[in-house]
Every structure is written in structure tokens, then in C-alpha cells.
Design a protein around this motif. Structure first.
Motif, PDB file in Angstrom:
ATOM      1  N   ASN A  27      42.483  51.454  45.491  1.00  0.00           N
ATOM      2  CA  ASN A  27      41.115  51.032  45.768  1.00  0.00           C
ATOM      3  C   ASN A  27      40.538  50.271  44.590  1.00  0.00           C
ATOM      4  OD1 ASN A  27      40.084  51.584  48.344  1.00  0.00           O
ATOM      5  ND2 ASN A  27      40.158  53.784  47.910  1.00  0.00           N
ATOM      6  N   THR A  28      40.031  49.089  44.866  1.00  0.00           N
ATOM      7  CA  THR A  28      39.382  48.309  43.811  1.00  0.00           C
ATOM      8  C   THR A  28      38.131  47.698  44.440  1.00  0.00           C
ATOM      9  OG1 THR A  28      40.762  46.461  44.474  1.00  0.00           O
ATOM     10  CG2 THR A  28      41.452  47.682  42.526  1.00  0.00           C
ATOM     11  N   GLY A  29      37.404  46.914  43.659  1.00  0.00           N
ATOM     12  CA  GLY A  29      36.195  46.348  44.235  1.00  0.00           C
ATOM     13  C   GLY A  29      35.732  45.177  43.424  1.00  0.00           C
ATOM     14  N   THR A  30      34.460  44.909  43.503  1.00  0.00           N
ATOM     15  CA  THR A  30      33.862  43.878  42.677  1.00  0.00           C
ATOM     16  C   THR A  30      32.853  44.574  41.767  1.00  0.00           C
ATOM     17  OG1 THR A  30      31.928  43.485  44.065  1.00  0.00           O
ATOM     18  CG2 THR A  30      33.963  42.346  44.664  1.00  0.00           C
ATOM     19  N   ARG A  31      32.228  43.799  40.882  1.00  0.00           N
ATOM     20  CA  ARG A  31      31.256  44.449  40.007  1.00  0.00           C
ATOM     21  C   ARG A  31      30.005  44.859  40.766  1.00  0.00           C
ATOM     22  NH1 ARG A  31      28.098  40.092  37.162  1.00  0.00           N
ATOM     23  NH2 ARG A  31      28.688  38.163  38.190  1.00  0.00           N
ATOM     24  N   PHE A  32      29.915  44.448  42.032  1.00  0.00           N
ATOM     25  CA  PHE A  32      28.745  44.836  42.826  1.00  0.00           C
ATOM     26  C   PHE A  32      28.969  46.093  43.649  1.00  0.00           C
ATOM     27  CE2 PHE A  32      28.574  40.265  42.148  1.00  0.00           C
ATOM     28  CZ  PHE A  32      27.382  40.203  41.443  1.00  0.00           C
ATOM     29  N   GLY A  33      30.204  46.473  43.771  1.00  0.00           N
ATOM     30  CA  GLY A  33      30.446  47.682  44.544  1.00  0.00           C
ATOM     31  C   GLY A  33      31.873  47.776  45.008  1.00  0.00           C
ATOM     32  N   ARG A 251      38.734  30.104  45.111  1.00  0.00           N
ATOM     33  CA  ARG A 251      37.876  28.995  45.500  1.00  0.00           C
ATOM     34  C   ARG A 251      36.923  28.666  44.350  1.00  0.00           C
ATOM     35  NH1 ARG A 251      35.584  25.284  46.231  1.00  0.00           N
ATOM     36  NH2 ARG A 251      34.540  24.354  48.018  1.00  0.00           N
ATOM     37  N   TYR A 252      36.507  29.727  43.612  1.00  0.00           N
ATOM     38  CA  TYR A 252      35.498  29.539  42.564  1.00  0.00           C
ATOM     39  C   TYR A 252      35.958  29.977  41.182  1.00  0.00           C
ATOM     40  CZ  TYR A 252      32.607  28.754  46.643  1.00  0.00           C
ATOM     41  OH  TYR A 252      32.120  28.272  47.817  1.00  0.00           O
ATOM     42  N   ALA A 253      36.373  31.237  41.060  1.00  0.00           N
ATOM     43  CA  ALA A 253      36.753  31.743  39.738  1.00  0.00           C
ATOM     44  C   ALA A 253      38.066  32.502  39.887  1.00  0.00           C
ATOM     45  CB  ALA A 253      35.642  32.622  39.187  1.00  0.00           C
ATOM     46  N   ASP A 254      38.171  33.682  39.268  1.00  0.00           N
ATOM     47  CA  ASP A 254      39.410  34.456  39.385  1.00  0.00           C
ATOM     48  C   ASP A 254      39.257  35.338  40.620  1.00  0.00           C
ATOM     49  OD1 ASP A 254      41.845  35.576  38.803  1.00  0.00           O
ATOM     50  OD2 ASP A 254      41.058  36.971  37.317  1.00  0.00           O
ATOM     51  N   ASP A 255      39.327  34.712  41.805  1.00  0.00           N
ATOM     52  CA  ASP A 255      38.880  35.376  43.024  1.00  0.00           C
ATOM     53  C   ASP A 255      39.875  36.357  43.628  1.00  0.00           C
ATOM     54  OD1 ASP A 255      36.824  33.574  42.639  1.00  0.00           O
ATOM     55  OD2 ASP A 255      37.440  32.208  44.220  1.00  0.00           O
ATOM     56  N   ASP A 256      41.136  36.254  43.192  1.00  0.00           N
ATOM     57  CA  ASP A 256      42.175  37.158  43.726  1.00  0.00           C
ATOM     58  C   ASP A 256      42.301  37.091  45.245  1.00  0.00           C
ATOM     59  OD1 ASP A 256      43.108  38.054  41.340  1.00  0.00           O
ATOM     60  OD2 ASP A 256      42.427  40.123  41.554  1.00  0.00           O
ATOM     61  N   LEU A 257      42.137  35.908  45.816  1.00  0.00           N
ATOM     62  CA  LEU A 257      42.314  35.769  47.262  1.00  0.00           C
ATOM     63  C   LEU A 257      43.806  35.667  47.594  1.00  0.00           C
ATOM     64  CD1 LEU A 257      39.472  33.198  48.092  1.00  0.00           C
ATOM     65  CD2 LEU A 257      39.386  35.699  48.149  1.00  0.00           C
ATOM     66  N   THR A 258      44.100  35.811  48.877  1.00  0.00           N
ATOM     67  CA  THR A 258      45.490  35.767  49.315  1.00  0.00           C
ATOM     68  C   THR A 258      46.137  34.423  48.973  1.00  0.00           C
ATOM     69  OG1 THR A 258      44.715  37.081  51.175  1.00  0.00           O
ATOM     70  CG2 THR A 258      46.971  36.266  51.294  1.00  0.00           C
TER      71      THR A 258
END
Ligand code: RM4
Ligand code: MN
Ligand code: MN
Length: 396
Positions: A27-33, A251-258
Motif C-alpha cells: 500500500n502506498t499513496g500520495t502526499r495527500f492521502g 505526464r507531469y513529474a515523477d508520476d509513477d504511471l503505468t
């Protein structure tokens, strides 16, 4: 499909392997939750189980990258247990990632910290990580540093560079002859003014300073938006300094998208540069392909299966570029023919050939469908739900 097309795809897939990250199953997340998944892995054992499942269905992920602080709770003493997990779940430990950013001591850096006691502590953790790698038969120790500063004037940039050189040299001395150290770069985050290893040039210089077994690691998410990553790859290849990749899309920063979800042509161009180098030089590039993604919206195993199948597709497409035709067109400055050599390969649907290849290996033709029919997700959801109701691992 043209016979030679599927021959080329088969030959390419025979050589292609990609490493999964243990942290991609937790489980991981973003700095917002954090959005907790009931099926997320809560232990190293569960991470091996999940990675083993992806390997079982795809056949091309024999190793799993480990993060020392998250996966080796007993440090060096965790290695016996890890070997057992590896035997049980059919995936071997891959690259070992020292963790030089999460402890309170590292607030102002690790190898770049002005406090010698912290630098020494970071070095000790590095020595332990190298020993863990040795015991687990892992070849690569993969370094990513959060070191940097947030405000102009607050850090001595040249001094910190020197400390980095010294520490990396010291780490290099501890490597066995068959081990490598990979040095990753990132332009910002968590530091927002300067990062000690901000780009491939800095990683290259530090690797050279460290010693011959140090190479650069390219994380595709660690560049500014307009940067030409395949050019960096081509330069590192020509310098014999490309050690590996962390794949993810952004798309923007270090987004870790697929991987390949935003710009699959970018990944294709990277693979093409590697294959073109190999064709031209007659050398086999020694590159560790790794995934570095932590998904918090998609199901973790599904995201990994998607990534692996996308990686195979893009690698196979790159194998369809005719290097002789391309080289001739480049020499003649026939721009259109050269460009079309890449575009035609990219436009080819390689999925039928990949399915045939899987079939020939006794693997499911469609790993995603096989996963959905396997019952694995339902089983782990039941087994792990209670633990995940109060267990949240760190962001990766
Ligand atoms: C960084 C980098 C590293 C990864 C850490 C957790 O952004 O990509 O490779 O280990 O995150
Ligand atoms: Mn990375
Ligand atoms: Mn990253």
C-alpha cells in the motif's frame, strides 16, 4: 503475419526479462492521502507471493527488487528468510536498494549530510546492503538519494559532491568482482531547490569517480518533461555507462504511471536505441530492465501485468526496425525513409506474435485474463483485508 515478423518477435522475447519492484505490491499513496487496497502485500513474504504470481503468468519476471528498510526488517539477518520465500514463490531477489532517505537522521541528507556521523551511518547501511546483496546472490545494488536542499545558499554544493565521491568510492571498494552499483538521478523531489545527483551527467561523473563497476540507472520518470531520454540512453551506451532502467510513465513529474500509458513511442525509441547500438557494435548491452511503479488506484498485480505485457510489446516492436535499411537511409540523409523505418515498426501489431510465443512456452496467451480467472486476487483479498485495515506502508 509475415513469417519474418514473428521470427523477429520470438527472438526478441527470448532475451527480454524485466524485474518487478517489491514496493509495487504494498500500500502506498500520495502526499495527500492513501487509498488502502485490501489485497495489498503487508510483508516481504506476500510481496514475493505477488511477484511470483506475475512471473507465473508472464514468464518474464524472474526477479524482484528489494528495498532494504522495507523488505529486510532484520537487516542482514533477513536474508535466510528471503531465500526461503524465493524458493517457495519461484522468483529470485533482484537488485538491492539501500534506503538512505526515510530515517530521521537523513533530514539533511545521507552521503551529502554535513554531519560526519550521519554520513558514516549512511555508509554503514550501504555496506550492509552490499552484504545483503552478496548473500542473496544479487548482482546490482541500486542507489537513489533524496539528498539535496530546498533553499538557495543553504548547502555547499561542491562540498557535497566531494562527500558523494568519497562515499561512493568507499562503497565501490566493498563490491565483489561480479557485483555492480547503479547510480540513479532525479532533478527534484523531495528536495526542491537542488538535488545532489540531478541528472545523467552528474550520475555519470559520480559513477566514473566511484569505479569501473558503477553504472548509471535511468528512471524514465526522472526527467523534465521535454527531455530527450533516448539521446541520454544513446550517449550512456556509447560511454559503456548504462547500467539499467526504472520504467514508469509520467505526464507531469515523477508520476509513477503505468509504463507506456502516456507515451509508448518514447519507450519504443529507447528500446530502438539499445537494439541499434547492439547491431552496430556487435555487443550485447548489459542492462537491467526494472519496473519502478507504485500504484494506488489500479490493482497492484493487474498494473504489473499490464506493465510487463506493454514492455514486451514495445521491445518486440523495436526489434522490427530494419537496422541496415535505417543505417543506409541515415547515411544518405534520406530523412523520410529513416523516419518511416521507426514508424512502420511502431505501427505493427505484435500482439498476435507475442500470444503465439506465450503459447509456445506453455504460458497463458492473455496473462490479464488468466489472472482474473485464477482466483488469486479473491484469495489474497480475503487473507489480507484485516491486516490492511490498519497497515499502511510508506510511499515509494
Ligand atoms: C524515487 C526513485 C527510487 C525509488 C524511490 C522510493 O523516486 O525512483 O528509485 O527507490 O523513489
Ligand atoms: Mn526509481
Ligand atoms: Mn521515482
Amino acid at each position: 503475419m509475415h513469417a519474418s515478423t514473428s521470427d523477429k518477435v520470438f527472438a526478441a522475447l527470448e532475451t527480454f526479462r524485466i524485474e518487478l519492484p517489491s514496493w509495487g505490491f504494498a500500500n502506498t499513496g500520495t502526499r495527500f492521502g492513501k487509498f488502502i487496497q485490501a489485497a495489498a502485500a503487508t510483508t516481504t513474504e506476500e510481496k514475493f507471493s505477488d511477484a511470483g504470481q506475475v512471473h507465473l503468468l508472464t514468464g518474464v519476471c524472474p526477479t524482484v527488487a528489494l528495498h532494504v528498510l522495507w523488505d529486510c526488517p532484520k537487516g542482514i539477518d533477513s536474508t535466510d528468510e528471503i531465500k526461503k520465500f524465493s524458493g517457495r514463490f519461484g522468483v529470485a531477489p533482484g537488485s538491492i536498494n539501500p534506503n538512505l532517505f526515510q530515517d530521521q537522521e537523513y533530514k539533511y541528507g545521507s552521503f551529502g549530510n554535513p554531519d560526519i556521523a550521519v554520513r558514516q551511518r549512511a555508509l554503514q547501511h550501504t555496506r550492509d546492503s552490499i552484504e545483503i546483496a552478496r548473500r542473496l546472490n544479487s548482482r546490482d545494488i541500486s542507489f537513489w538519494f533524496a539528498d539535496g536542499s530546498n533553499y538557495p545558499g543553504t548547502a555547499n554544493i561542491r562540498q557535497r559532491k566531494k562527500w558523494f565521491e568519497e562515499a561512493l568510492q568507499e562503497a565501490h571498494r566493498k563490491l565483489s568482482p561480479d557485483q555492480r552499483m547503479l547510480v540513479e538521478y532525479k532533478p527534484f523531489e523531495p528536495a526542491f531547490y537542488h538535488t545532489d545527483i540531478a541528472d545523467w551527467g552528474m550520475a555519470l561523473l559520480l559513477s566514473r569517480a566511484a569505479g569501473p563497476q558503477a553504472k548509471v540507472l535511468v528512471d524514465t520518470g526522472h526527467h523534465y518533461a521535454a527531455q530527450n531520454i533516448e539521446q541520454i540512453v544513446a550517449w550512456l551506451l556509447s560511454e559503456n555507462m548504462l547500467g539499467g532502467f526504472h520504467f514508469n510513465d509520467r505526464r507531469y513529474a515523477d508520476d509513477d504511471l503505468t509504463m507506456g500509458s502516456i507515451d509508448p513511442y518514447q519507450v519504443f525509441r529507447i528500446f530502438h536505441e539499445i537494439r541499434f547500438f547492439e547491431w552496430e557494435s556487435g555487443r550485447c548491452a548489459d542492462i537491467a530492465y526494472m519496473v519502478d511503479q507504485s500504484h494506488n488506484l489500479k490493482g497492484k498485480l493487474e498494473a504489473m501485468i499490464q506493465t510487463v505485457t506493454m514492455a514486451q510489446q514495445l521491445f518486440a516492436k523495436a526489434a522490427l526496425v530494419d537496422p541496415e535499411k535505417l543505417a543506409t537511409a541515415q547515411k544518405k540523409c534520406d530523412l523520410v525513409i529513416a523516419e518511416v523505418a521507426l514508424q512502420d515498426a511502431f505501427a505493427t501489431d505484435v500482439r498476435p506474435a507475442i500470444q503465439e510465443w506465450r503459447d509456445s512456452k506453455g504460458l497463458p496467451k492473455d496473462p490479464m485474463q488468466a489472472f482474473r480467472e485464477s482466483g488469486y486476487l479473491e484469495r489474497i483479498t480475503k487473507e489480507r483485508a484485516a491486516k490492511n485495515s490498519h497497515n499502511v506502508s510508506s510511499y515509494a
